[in-house]
Motif scaffolding. Structure first.
Motif, PDB file in Angstrom:
ATOM      1  N   VAL A  37     -13.255 106.620 -29.403  1.00 33.25           N
ATOM      2  CA  VAL A  37     -12.770 105.299 -29.172  1.00 33.25           C
ATOM      3  C   VAL A  37     -11.527 104.906 -28.269  1.00 33.25           C
ATOM      4  O   VAL A  37     -10.661 105.621 -28.441  1.00 33.25           O
ATOM      5  N   LEU A  38     -11.682 104.051 -27.466  1.00 35.99           N
ATOM      6  CA  LEU A  38     -10.554 103.835 -26.537  1.00 35.99           C
ATOM      7  C   LEU A  38      -9.923 102.461 -27.173  1.00 35.99           C
ATOM      8  O   LEU A  38      -8.846 102.139 -26.802  1.00 35.99           O
ATOM      9  N   ILE A  39     -10.786 101.429 -27.269  1.00 38.92           N
ATOM     10  CA  ILE A  39     -10.430 100.116 -27.923  1.00 38.92           C
ATOM     11  C   ILE A  39     -11.386  99.846 -29.049  1.00 38.92           C
ATOM     12  O   ILE A  39     -12.389  99.972 -29.215  1.00 38.92           O
ATOM     13  N   SER A  40     -10.549  99.329 -30.232  1.00 33.33           N
ATOM     14  CA  SER A  40     -11.302  98.775 -31.244  1.00 33.33           C
ATOM     15  C   SER A  40     -10.336  97.712 -31.866  1.00 33.33           C
ATOM     16  O   SER A  40      -9.301  97.685 -32.370  1.00 33.33           O
ATOM     17  N   ARG A  41     -11.120  96.664 -31.744  1.00 31.42           N
ATOM     18  CA  ARG A  41     -10.413  95.390 -32.158  1.00 31.42           C
ATOM     19  C   ARG A  41     -11.349  94.670 -33.205  1.00 31.42           C
ATOM     20  O   ARG A  41     -12.655  94.246 -32.681  1.00 31.42           O
TER      21      ARG A  41
ATOM     22  N   LYS B 243      -7.100 103.240 -20.869  1.00 27.28           N
ATOM     23  CA  LYS B 243      -5.973 103.983 -21.634  1.00 27.28           C
ATOM     24  C   LYS B 243      -4.807 103.349 -21.131  1.00 27.28           C
ATOM     25  O   LYS B 243      -3.865 103.389 -21.834  1.00 27.28           O
TER      26      LYS B 243
ATOM     27  N   PHE C  72      -3.985  99.694 -22.344  1.00 23.68           N
ATOM     28  CA  PHE C  72      -4.590  99.493 -23.354  1.00 23.68           C
ATOM     29  C   PHE C  72      -3.717  98.266 -24.306  1.00 23.68           C
ATOM     30  O   PHE C  72      -4.328  97.529 -24.970  1.00 23.68           O
TER      31      PHE C  72
ATOM     32  N   SER D  46      -1.353 105.805 -21.159  1.00 21.31           N
ATOM     33  CA  SER D  46      -2.450 106.820 -21.695  1.00 21.31           C
ATOM     34  C   SER D  46      -1.954 107.695 -22.457  1.00 21.31           C
ATOM     35  O   SER D  46      -2.574 108.511 -23.200  1.00 21.31           O
TER      36      SER D  46
ATOM     37  N   PHE E 202      -2.398 108.336 -26.004  1.00 17.08           N
ATOM     38  CA  PHE E 202      -3.883 108.917 -26.776  1.00 17.08           C
ATOM     39  C   PHE E 202      -3.663 110.367 -26.830  1.00 17.08           C
ATOM     40  O   PHE E 202      -4.782 110.813 -27.440  1.00 17.08           O
TER      41      PHE E 202
ATOM     42  N   THR F   3      -5.977 102.823 -32.855  1.00 18.83           N
ATOM     43  CA  THR F   3      -7.335 102.924 -32.187  1.00 18.83           C
ATOM     44  C   THR F   3      -8.088 103.899 -32.462  1.00 18.83           C
ATOM     45  O   THR F   3      -9.405 103.859 -32.632  1.00 18.83           O
TER      46      THR F   3
END
Lengths: 440, 983
Positions: free
Chosen positions: A14-18, A102, A105, B32, B35, B70
Motif C-alpha cells: 500500500v502506498l496510499i490509503s484514504r 512515495k 504522499f 519517501s 516508508f 498508510t
C-alpha cells in the motif's frame, strides 16, 4: 458513493490509503490485494465484488489505483474520477510511479482530501487546485485572497481564475486524430473510424469569450441560415475546399456551453488558462485511409512460411508520413526469419514474435514491399494454436484523415483592450494511427 | 489575423513544467524515506519527536506517523501526542493531524474529545479554507461525544457567507445523518439542506443534491422521506442549474432527477429536451446518467411518436462514442448497452460494426462485445457476424472462444436462413479437435437440433467421433441427449450409451439424469436388444444413486415401463416444444429495474442493488414508470402495437417476450419437458398398486411383462403386474401412493441411526465464492466425509482437489475428490471415503482437522472438528468380563463424570441409537429406578473407551474411563450430539 481509495505498487504494497466512509473497513485494503493483485489469474473485470464490497481498479504502468464502495455507486463516475485523479497527480508531479508517489504522499493526501469529500468528487481542476494546494503551506492570506480562491473553486466558471494577464495574447490549436481500421485480408474495410480531439493551449488575458467554427455539416448548415455568420470562416484551416464532414458525435470540455450547442450549433466558451482538451469527436464516413496494407501469407509445409506485405500510401505526394512502422506477427515456434525490404529497416524481434518494419519517412502515393521467409520448428501442439494475429501499423501524417477543418476561432474580451485581430493563433493537424489492423 | 500555416508547438507542457519542477524537487528524496521499515523503538522515538519544541521536527514526525498508518502499522498509541500538534497554525500540518484523527478517533473516543475545542474554534476561523476543513473533518469522526458538539458549528457553516464552506457543510449533513439520522431530523438540518438547493452557487447546489439523494435513500421517518422527495418545481430548477455545475455536480443532479417521475407527457418531453445536450459531455458518467434519465422518461411518451423516434436517434451516437474511451469505461458502457439493446433494440441496430472485437481489447471488453453482437444479429447482417465469429473461434482465450462458439449456435437459432451455414461452421470447428471447442460446439448443436428437428441429423456421425474427448458434464449431457433423441438412426446407440454407463457413479447428476432418459428412449425405440441396458440403468438409478431426483425418476420410468409401455412412449417420446430464438434475455421487470440504474454498479453486475448491497437501502426497488394510456388508446384498439410496459405486471403486458433460460439450465429444461410434455401419463397414479420397492430379483419379470405388451402393441391389455411386496391395504390409489413414498423415504433413514447436521466449513466470502458445508459420516464401516460444495462465484469452478494436514487420527482421503465442474449458483454433494492410515500428529484440539481444498481459482484452507463417534470401529464390543477387568485396571482417578442433561429416551432407545454409532452396550443394570448402561467403544487407532451411562428420572450422567484422557471431551461431545439429535 466511493468508500475508499487505495494505491498499491506492483507487489501489492500500500502506498496510499484514504478511507472516506465508515462502511469500508480496514480489511478492505487487504481484500483487494489478496483477491485481485495477488490472484493467479489474469484480471477478468475492472470491477470485482469481494464480500459485498465492490472494487474498481485501473492500472498506470505498474501502479494499481483502486476505489472501494459498499453501495450501488455510479460506476462510470468512479472510473472517470480515477482517471481524473491520475491526471491531477500527473499535473502535480509528473509520471505516476512508485517513487513519485512515495515522495509526494503528503501532497497526495492533501489532494485526496480536496478533490473528494465523503466519496463525492469535488472540484478536480488542476489549474484551480494549484492556486491553493501548493505544499508551501498557506501562511496568512488576506481575506480577499481566500475569498477569491473559494469563489473560484465553487464558482460558475470553476476552470478559470480572474485577473489573468499576458503581454502577448496567443492561442494554439492542435487537431489530433487517430485513425482506426480493421481490414479483412481481401482488403474489405470491416470497420473504420476516426476519433479526434482538439487540444487548445490559450494564453489570453481576462475572461475571453471564444467562438469556434468547424466544417461539420450540421454546424455549417445551421450557420448558413444566419446571414453574415460565415464571414469569419474559411481561411484558418489552410484548405479552401468546400468539403463538409459528417461528425457522428462530439463531446466538449466542461467550459463549452452545451445548451447553446444543442440549440444553435454554436461552440462558444470561456477557455481555461493553459492547455486543455476543447472537444472530442468521432467520424465514420469518408475517411481517407492514409495507408493500405496488402498481406500475402503462404504456408509451405509445416515448417516454412512465406510472407509478402505491400504498404501503399494514399495521400498527396507533397506530404510526408513519419514514424511508419508495420508489425507482422510470426508464429510462436519461429526459429528463423529472412527479411528483404525495399525501403526502411525490417527486423525480426523474437521477443515480440513479430517482424518489425520501420520506415522513417514515406511520401504520398508510394508503394513499398517487404518479403520474408519464416522457418518454424516442427509443429507442436502449441504451434497449432497460433491464430495469426492481425498485421498492425503505426504512423503519423500531417493532415486530418477525417477531413476535419478549423474554420475560425474568434476571441471576444469586452473588458480589456484587445480584439480578435490582436490574438496570434496557430493551428496544426496531426493524423496518427489508432488501432490500424489488417487481418492476414 | 489568423496564422493559417501549421506551426509546430513543440513543448506542449511549456509553461507548466518549470513550476512543476519546483514542486517535485523540493520534496524529492525526502518524503519517501518515511516508508522505510520500522525499527524497534521507533514508536518511542516518534513520541519524542512529536513533543519536540521545534516546529519542523514535529511536522516531520507527523509525516512519519501518516506514512506508517498508510502501510498498515498501528500508530494509535501516539494519539495524544499527535492531537497536541493540532493547534498548529500550519495548514499542511493541520491537515495531516486531521487525517490521523479520522483514522483513529473511533478507537480512542475518550481522547478524541481533546480535539473538540480545536475543531469548534477552527469552525470560526476567519479563513474559509480552515472553516471548511474543520467541518469536513469533524463529520468523519464518528464518536458520539464529538457528534454532540457538531450541531452548532454545522448550523453556522450551512449559512456561512463563503460558498466553499457551505458546499462542505452540505456534505457534512449526509455524514451526520449516517451517524445519527434522528438527530439530523430533530435539529432541522433537512430543511436547511433543502434551502441550499436554491443557493446561488452551483457547487453548493450540487453537493446539497448529492446529500439529499443519499439521505433520501435511507430516511428513517415518513416525514423525512416525504420532505426529501423531488417535486417538479425543484427538478425544473435543478435542470437549470445543470449548465453551471462541474461535471461531477451534473452527475449528482442527473442521478437525482432520474428519481423523479413527471405526471404528464409534456413535462417528460420538456425534461428530455433539457437533458439531451448532456449527451455531448466529455465525461462518460454525465453521458450515461443523461441516458438513464432519458430512457426512463421515454416510457412516459406515446410510443412511436416523432419525438420518441428522434430522441432514440440521438442516443445512439453518444453510446457508440463511449466505446472509444478507456477500457474500464468501455466495459461499463458495454454492460449498459447490453441492457439498452434489450429494452430498445432500435437504438443501436445499425451500429453492429462498432461491436466487432479488436485483437487487443482486454478480455472483459471482448466478452461483452460478443454478447451485444449476438443481440444485434439479424438476417440482414448475419453474414458479417458469422465471419467475425469464425475469426474469434480461433483466438487464444478459452472463455472467449467458447462464447464465440456458443454465439454461432445462437445465430443459427435466431436466423433460420443462416442455420445451415452455422452448422457447417460448427462442423469445421469440431474438425480442429481443440477439446473445449468441440465440447462447446456439441452443446450448441443440441440446441440447433431442438430448433430444427430432423434437419441436420446427418452430422451426428461426426459428433459421435468425438465422444471420447468429452469431459465436461454439459457436453456429455448434450451428447447423451442427442444419442437418445436419435437412437433409431444411430446404429450403435446402445454401445455408445453403455460406454457412458460404466462410469455412471462418477457422473454429475445432470449427466446421470440425461443418461437415464436417453437409455429409456432407446429402449422404447429399440426394445428388442436393449432390455439389459435399461435394466442396468434403472437399477443404478434406483438402488445405487443418492440423488432423490434421480431415484424418483428411475422409479417413475420403471413403473411406466412395467405397467403401460404405450403410455411410457407417449410420455418419454413426446413431441417437444420448439425453443425460441432469444436466449439470455433478462426478465422484463428486472430489466426495467436495471434501466433505472444505468451507469451504476447494478447495471454492471446486471443484478438489482439488493443482491450486493447490505442494509435497508437495498430494499427500495426502482422500476420504470408506466404511461397513463390516453383516451384514444384506452378505448380504441387501433393502436394495438403500442408497447405499454407497466412495472408491476410487465410480463402480462408484453407477452411477446418469453424469457428463455440460459444455457446452464437448458438441460434441466429438456428433462422437464421429457417428463411433462406428453400428457398421457395416466399410468402413474391410477395404476399405483405396483410394488413399492422393486428389487433386482423381480426386475426381470416386471420388464418381461412390459416388454410383451410393448412388442405386441395393441394386443391384450397388460396383465396385472406381479406384486412382490404388495402395498399394505391396497385400498385407494392415493393410499398406496402415500405408502410408496413412505417406503422410499424410510430407506435412507434406516441405514444410519444418527446423521449429524451439515456444518459450515468454508463460507463463500473466504472461499472466493466457493462455499463448503460438510459433515462426517460412518456408513457400513466406511468413514466418509460428505462435502456439499456450492458455487457462489460468477464463473465456473473446476479442478477440485482435497488434502488433509497431519492429524491426531491419521485421517486421509481414500481416493481423490470426485467433483465435476460447478456452474455458478450450482451445488453439488460428494462423499469422500476416508481411511485412517495417514500421518499422525497430535492436534490441539485433539479432533481438529485441517483441510485444504483446491479449485481452479485458488487453494483454500479451513479446519473442522471430526466428531469422535465416526472414529468408533465396529469392533468396539467386548465380553462382559473383559469390560469389568479393564474398568478395574484403569485407575479411578482417571475417571471423568459429566452430566449430559435430561432426555426422554428410554434405556433401550438410547442403547440402539448409540449402537448405530458403534457404541456397544455390554451390560445393563437397574437399581431403584436408576438405569445403568455399561458401554464400550474402540477408536480406529485402538484406544479403548469405557463408559457408564446413568439414567435417573430422565437425567443422563456419563462416566468415562480410558487410558487416554484426552479423548474424553470428544466422547462427551458426541454423546451429547447423539442424544440431542433424536430427542
Amino acid at each position: 458513493m466511493i468508500g475508499g481509495l487505495f494505491v498499491y505498487n506492483h507487489k501489492g504494497e500500500v502506498l496510499i490509503s484514504r478511507v472516506y466512509r465508515d462502511d469500508i473497513g480496514r480489511n478492505a485494503v487487504d481484500a483487494f490485494r489478496v483477491n485481485v493483485i495477488h490472484a493467479r489469474q489474469q484480471v477478468r473485470s475492472p470491477v470485482t465484488n469481494i464480500a459485498h464490497t465492490s472494487f474498481f481498479h485501473i492500472k498506470r504502468s505498474n501502479i494499481w489505483i483502486c476505489a472501494a464502495a459498499k453501495k450501488n455507486v455510479n460506476a462510470a463516475l468512479v472510473f472517470q474520477f480515477l482517471y481524473k485523479m491520475v491526471e491531477v497527480m500527473g499535473n502535480y508531479f509528473g509520471k505516476i510511479n512508485e517513487d513519485n508517489i512515495k515522495n509526494n504522499f503528503v501532497l497526495i493526501y492533501e489532494l485526496l482530501d480536496e478533490i473528494m469529500d465523503y466519496g463525492y468528487p469535488q472540484n478536480t481542476d488542476t489549474g484551480i487546485l494549484k492556486t491553493y494546494i501548493t505544499q508551501q503551506g498557506i501562511k496568512s492570506q488576506t481575506k480577499e485572497e481566500t475569498t477569491k480562491i473559494t469563489n473560484q473553486v465553487t464558482g460558475q466558471i470553476a476552470w478559470r481564475r480572474e485577473g489573468i494577464k499576458y503581454r502577448r495574447n496567443e492561442l494554439f490549436l492542435d487537431v489530433i486524430e487517430s485513425v482506426n481500421l480493421l481490414m479483412s485480408p481481401q482488403g474489405q474495410v470491416l470497420s473504420a473510424h476516426v476519433s479526434g480531439r482538439v487540444q487548445m493551449k490559450s494564453f489570453l488575458s481576462g475572461m475571453p469569450e471564444c467562438k469556434f467554427g468547424i466544417n461539420d455539416k450540421i454546424v455549417v448548415d445551421s450557420k448558413r441560415q444566419e446571414p453574415g455568420a460565415t464571414s469569419g470562416g474559411g481561411n484558418l484551416g489552410g484548405g479552401g475546399k468546400a468539403g463538409h464532414i459528417a461528425i457522428d458525435d462530439c463531446q466538449f470540455h466542461q467550459c463549452v456551453k452545451l445548451s447553446k450547442f444543442d440549440t444553435e450549433h454554436a461552440i462558444s466558451f470561456i477557455p481555461p488558462d493553459g492547455e486543455f482538451e476543447l472537444m472530442r469527436y468521432r467520424t465514420t464516413k469518408d475517411i481517407s485511409l492514409p495507408f493500405r496494407v496488402i498481406p500475402l501469407v503462404r504456408e509451405i509445409g509445416r515448417t516454412k512460411m512465406e510472407v509478402k506485405v505491400v504498404v501503399k500510401s494514399n495521400f498527396k505526394p507533397s506530404l510526408l508520413a513519419q514514424k511508419v512502422e508495420v508489425r507482422i506477427p510470426t508464429p510462436l515456434n519461429t526459429s528463423g526469419v529472412q527479411v528483404i525490404c525495399m525501403k526502411g529497416k525490417a527486423r525480426y524481434k523474437a521477443s515480440d514474435n513479430a517482424i518489425v518494419w520501420k520506415i522513417k519517412r514515406m511520401g504520398g502515393m508510394k508503394e513499398w514491399q517487404l518479403s520474408a521467409e519464416i522457418d518454424m520448428l516442427s509443429a507442436t501442439d502449441k504451434a497449432k494454436k497460433w491464430t495469426r494475429p492481425p498485421i498492425s501499423m503505426n504512423f503519423e501524417v500531417p493532415f486530418a484523415p477525417s477531413g476535419f477543418k478549423v474554420r475560425y476561432l474568434k476571441v471576444f474580451e469586452s473588458k480589456l483592450n484587445y480584439s480578435d485581430h490582436d490574438v496570434i493563433k496557430w493551428v496544426r493537424y496531426i493524423g496518427k494511427s489508432g488501432l490500424y489492423e489488417t487481418r492476414c | 489575423k489568423m496564422q493559417g500555416v501549421a506551426a509546430s508547438v513543440s513543448d506542449t507542457l511549456g509553461n507548466i513544467r518549470p513550476w512543476l519542477h519546483k514542486v517535485t524537487t523540493q520534496s524529492k528524496m525526502t518524503d519517501s524515506k518515511y516508508f522505510t521499515t520500522t525499527r524497534k523503538g521507533e514508536i518511542f522515538e516518534l513520541k519524542a519527536e512529536l513533543n519536540s519544541d521545534r516546529k519542523d521536527k514535529r511536522k516531520e514526525a507527523v509525516k512519519k506517523v501518516i506514512a506508517s498508518m498508510t502501510v498498515g502499522k498501528d500508530v494509535s498509541t501516539l494519539f495524544p501526542d499527535v492531537v497536541n500538534c493540532m493547534q498548529a497554525d500550519n495548514l499542511e500540518l493541520k491537515k495531516l493531524v486531521y487525517l490521523y484523527l479520522m483514522n483513529y478517533a473511533k478507537t480512542q473516543p475518550d481522547k478524541a474529545i481533546m480535539a473538540v475545542n480545536t475543531f469548534v474554534r477552527d469552525c470560526e476561523d476567519p479563513n474559509p479554507l480552515i472553516r471548511a476543513l474543520a467541518v469536513r473533518t469533524i463529520g468523519c469522526i464518528r464518536v458520539d461525544e464529538i457528534t454532540a458538539y457538531l450541531c452548532d458549528p454545522l448550523r453556522k457553516c450551512l449559512k456561512d457567507e463563503d460558498p466553499y464552506v457551505r458546499k462542505t457543510a452540505a456534505v457534512c449533513v449526509a455524514k451526520l445523518h449516517d451517524i445519527d439520522p434522528l438527530l439530523v431530523e430533530e435539529q432541522g438540518f433537512l430543511d436547511m439542506l433543502k434551502d441550499l438547493l436554491a443557493d446561488s452557487n452551483p457547487m453548493v447546489v450540487a453537493n446539497a443534491v448529492a446529500a439529499m439523494t443519499e439521505i433520501g435513500e435511507s430516511a428513517q421517518t415518513e416525514a423525512a422521506a416525504r420532505m426529501l422527495t423531488w417535486s417538479g418545481h425543484l427538478v425544473n430548477k435543478l435542470l437549470t442549474a445543470l449548465n453551471e455545475c462541474t461535471e461531477w455536480g451534473q452527475v449528482f443532479i442527473l442521478d437525482a432527477v432520474a428519481n423523479y417521475t413527471p405526471s404528464e407527457e409534456n413535462e417528460a418531453q420538456s425534461m428530455i429536451e433539457r437533458v439531451c445536450p448532456r449527451l455531448a459531455h466529455a465525461n462518460a458518467a454525465v453521458v450515461l446518467s443523461a441516458v438513464k434519465v432519458i430512457m426512463k422518461l421515454l416510457e412516459l411518451l406515446t410510443p412511436g411518436s416523432d419525438f420518441v423516434q428522434s430522441t432514440v436517434k440521438k442516443l445512439s451516437a453518444p453510446l457508440v462514442t463511449l466505446l472509444s474511451s478507456e477500457h474500464e469505461i468501455q466495459y461499463v458502457a458495454l454492460r449498459n448497452i447490453n441492457l439498452i439493446v434489450q429494452k430498445r433494440p432500435e437504438i443501436l441496430k445499425h451500429e453492429l460494426k462498432v461491436f466487432f472485437v479488436k485483437y487487443n481489447d482486454p478480455i472483459y471488453v471482448k466478452l461483452e462485445k460478443l454478447d451485444i453482437l449476438i443481440r444485434l444479429t439479424s438476417a440482414a447482417n448475419i453474414a458479417n457476424v458469422l465471419a467475425e465469429l469464425k475469426e474469434y473461434a480461433t483466438e487464444v482465450d478459452v472463455d472467449f472462444v467458447r462464447k464465440a462458439v456458443r454465439a454461432i449456435g445462437r445465430c443459427a437459432i435466431k436466423v433460420e436462413s443462416a442455420a445451415e451455414r452455422c452448422v457447417s461452421t460448427l462442423l469445421d470447428l469440431i474438425q480442429t479437435k481443440v477439446n473445449y471447442v468441440v465440447q462447446e460446439a456439441i452443446v450448441v448443436i443440441k440446441d440447433i437440433f431442438r430448433k430444427y428437428p430432423n434437419k441436420y441429423e446427418s452430422v451426428i456421425g461426426t459428433l459421435c467421433e468425438n465422444l471420447d474427448t468429452l469431459d465436461e458434464p454439459e457436453a456429455r449431457a448434450s451428447m447423451i441427449w442427442i444419442i437418445g433423441e436419435y437412437a433409431e438412426r444411430i446404429d450403435n446407440a446402445d454401445e455408445l450409451l453403455e460406454s457412458f454407463l460404466d462410469g455412471f457413479a462418477d457422473e454429475q447428476t445432470s449427466v446421470q439424469l440425461q443418461l437415464l432418459t436417453a437409455v429409456v428412449k432407446l429402449f422404447l425405440k429399440r426394445p428388442t436388444d436393449t432390455q439389459e441396458l435399461v435394466q442396468r440403468v434403472l437399477s443404478l438409478a434406483t438402488q445405487e444413486a443418492d440423488n432423490p431426483d434421480l431415484r424418483d425418476r428411475g422409479y417413475i420410468y420403471w413403473r411406466l415401463l412395467s405397467t403401460d409401455p404405450a403410455a411410457a412412449k407417449q410420455v418419454v417420446l413426446a413431441e417437444k416444444p420448439l425453443i425460441s430464438e432469444e436466449t439470455d434475455l433478462l426478465e422484463p421487470s428486472l430489466l426495467g429495474e436495471l434501466v433505472c440504474h444505468i451507469g451504476s454498479l447494478a447495471s454492471v453486475y446486471h443484478r438489482p442493488p439488493s443482491a450486493f448491497v447490505d442494509g435497508r437501502v437495498a430494499a427500495q426497488r426502482k422500476g420504470l414508470p408506466s404511461r397513463a394510456p390516453t383516451l384514444a388508446e384506452a378505448t380504441g384498439a387501433a393502436d394495438a402495437g403500442a408497447e405499454v410496459v407497466p412495472t408491476d405486471n410487465a410480463q402480462n403486458a408484453k407477452p411477446a417476450v418469453s424469457v428463455i433460460p440460459t444455457q446452464d439450465s437448458l438441460i434441466g429444461d429438456l428433462l422437464d419437458i421429457d417428463m411433462s410434455g406428453g400428457g398421457g401419463g395416466s399410468g402413474i397414479t391410477q395404476q399405483s398398486a405396483a410394488p413399492a420397492v422393486p428389487s433386482q430379483s423381480n426386475a426381470m419379470d416386471l420388464l418381461g411383462d412390459g416388454l410383451d405388451s410393448l412388442l405386441g402393441l395393441g394386443g391384450p391389455a397388460p396383465q396385472q403386474p406381479p406384486q412382490q411386496q404388495p402395498a399394505v391395504g391396497g385400498g385407494s390409489g392415493v393410499d398406496a401412493l402415500a405408502d410408496i413414498f413412505g417406503g422410499l423415504s424410510a430407506t435412507p433413514s434406516a441405514q444410519a441411526g444418527f446423521t449429524p447436521q451439515l456444518e459450515s466449513w468454508l463460507p463463500a466470502q473466504r472461499g472466493k465464492g466457493m462455499q463448503i458445508d460438510g459433515r462426517f459420516l460412518r456408513r457400513g464401516a466406511q468413514l466418509q466425509m460428505e462435502l456439499q460444495v456450492r458455487n457462489n462465484a460468477m464463473q465456473q469452478l473446476s479442478g477440485f482437489a482435497i488434502q488433509f494436514n497431519k492429524n491426531s487420527f491419521g485421517l486421509a482421503p481414500a481416493q481423490p475428490l470426485s467433483l465435476n465442474p460447478l456452474a455458478p449458483m450450482q451445488t453439488a454433494t460428494t462423499l469422500l471415503p476416508l481411511h485412517t492410515k495417514g500421518q499422525v500428529q497430535k492436534m490441539e484440539p485433539l479432533l481438529n482437522l485441517q483441510v485444504a481444498v483446491k479449485n481452479n481459482i485458488d487453494v483454500f484452507y479451513f479446519s473442522c472438528l471430526v466428531p469422535i463417534h465416526v472414529l468408533f470401529t465396529e469392533e468396539g464390543g467386548m465380553d462382559k468380563r473383559v469390560f469389568l477387568s479393564t474398568w478395574k485396571d484403569i485407575p479411578a482417578d482417571s475417571e471423568s463424570q459429566t452430566s449430559l442433561g435430561s432426555y426422554s429416551h428410554s434405556p433401550d432407545s438410547v442403547s440402539n441409537l448409540l449402537q448405530s454409532c458403534n457404541v456397544f452396550t455390554i451390560a445393563r443394570r437397574s437399581v431403584d429406578g436408576i438405569e445403568m448402561l455399561y458401554q464400550s467403544m474402540k477408536l480406529c487407532n485402538g484406544i479403548l473407551v469405557l463408559a457408564e451411562l446413568k439414567i435417573s428420572g430422565g437425567a443422563f450422567t456419563l462416566s468415562l474411563k480410558s487410558r487416554h484422557a484426552e479423548v474424553y471431551s470428544g466422547v462427551q461431545e458426541s454423546y451429547l450430539k447423539i442424544l440431542k439429535s433424536s430427542n
